[in-house]
Design an enzyme around this catalytic site. Sequence first.
Site, mmCIF file in Angstrom:
data_model
loop_
_atom_site.group_PDB
_atom_site.id
_atom_site.type_symbol
_atom_site.label_atom_id
_atom_site.label_comp_id
_atom_site.label_asym_id
_atom_site.label_seq_id
_atom_site.Cartn_x
_atom_site.Cartn_y
_atom_site.Cartn_z
ATOM 1 N NE ARG A 132 -3.846 2.171 1.928
ATOM 2 C CZ ARG A 132 -4.898 2.242 2.692
ATOM 3 N NH1 ARG A 132 -5.339 1.146 3.303
ATOM 4 N NH2 ARG A 132 -5.526 3.376 2.861
ATOM 5 N NE ARG A 135 -8.678 1.876 0.528
ATOM 6 C CZ ARG A 135 -9.651 2.578 -0.064
ATOM 7 N NH1 ARG A 135 -9.434 3.216 -1.190
ATOM 8 N NH2 ARG A 135 -10.830 2.629 0.486
ATOM 9 C CG ASP A 154 -8.795 0.093 3.416
ATOM 10 O OD1 ASP A 154 -8.026 0.598 4.243
ATOM 11 O OD2 ASP A 154 -9.734 0.689 2.863
ATOM 12 C CG ASP A 180 -10.770 0.905 7.563
ATOM 13 O OD1 ASP A 180 -9.704 1.501 7.801
ATOM 14 O OD2 ASP A 180 -11.430 1.039 6.511
#
Length: 453
Positions: A96, A106, A109, A111
């Site tokens: 990334r 990307r 990810d 989160d």
Amino acid sequence: MIEAQPDAFPRRGGVEVLVAVGANLGDPAAQIDRALAALGAVPGVEVLARSPLHTTRPVGGPSQADFRNGAVKLRTTLPALALLAVFKELERQAGRDFDGVRDGPRPLDLDLLTYGDQRIDARLLSVPHPRMLDRDFVLAPLADLGVTEADLPPAAERPRVVADPEELRATCRAWVQRGGCRVGLVPTMGALHDGHASLIRRAREECDRVVVTVFVNPLQFGAGEDLERYPRPFEADLARCRAEGADLVFAPPVESMYPTGFCSTVDVGGEAEGLEGGERPGHFRGVATVVARLWSLCGPDRAYFGQKDAQQVAVLRRLHADLGLSGELVECAIVREPDGLALSSRNVYLSAEDRAAAVILFHALAAADRAWQRGVRRVADLLGVAGRIVAGEPRGRLDYLECRRAEDLAVLPDVVPDDGSAVRLLLAVRFGEPSTRLLDNAVLGRGELEGGV
Ligand code: PAF
């Protein structure tokens, strides 16, 4: 340097954590598998469950490939910020580029959505994740893990405050992409009172997501009007939106609503002529332009407006029909003070004496309403009854007093035809210096003024 919050540490035995995972570069499924395997091997992290991957449209950012998104439930003994550092390292290992375009493509990810029931508001981390309830690509995989919206804690910042028009557009689009999510829009210029609150409440009852816009629109103010002194109590407005359950408050700066080069306006004919349109040239151009822009950003299923500004509602109904805007325009009843004065953000300008005198607008409407109920149908007589009440109050200066056909504000003949036509009486009166213009109106014989004094 990573900042730790004192409350961001797990309780003994670890804490359950929900994580959203996604990718749209390279081989997303393989990258996600690798990352979750590596995550499960980190001391203090146990992967309890993972959802299947969903294919989802990107939200915001440049044009790019669809995402593969999933959700993961972990148990961890790591502090939240240490877990975040692990996520960043895994994203980095997946290739990334942290300096890339915002919301761009990307390879990975990760989160952090929730960390037990803790709230964390650190520079690098906000938990519960502020946008998780707005993202179908988060909610759908969570549902696979048996976690529904009702199980999730509300994000710390609800309503979410958005200043960027494109973020409003992306958020509303993401809501709509979730089938069955009805979006309600309540456009305002802030200085919210119980009238606005009634619009937000109605939107809350009828829609799944409610957007309140707070924008003092310079385009609808003429030279010498009160643009500069218009009240802007933003914190109080936010508290009101929170109390009424709004999901998002859109409060853009003027430059992002009307960026350099903006030169398109919307002119509505017919309904915009005379009355306010006559007194305030260009006013409805400003209103129609901002509402068209807000409507196109939000794409609401329903947008709510108060009947206190009856001509504005008629103009916007025309705009909605002529431009084929989405959804439905909902008109909401006027909210009044106990003495009958219609609520308005401009009432705060009135001196105590003018405030007391301002009740003549209501009394004038009520007198004409009684005359209508007695069978008076000559327009001049109805206006005479109302006009005498305004003329009897020396503090008030009448701008206009007119009877119009209720639905489209068309001019009426001298005698109201006996064909069931509904008649609206509208008036504008000025008080004080610099003057405050107050508006009011009612459809005669409909009981709209009952309950007043
Ligand atoms: O009625 C208002 O507050 C404004 O005219 C509106 C509709 C929000 C447009 O700025």
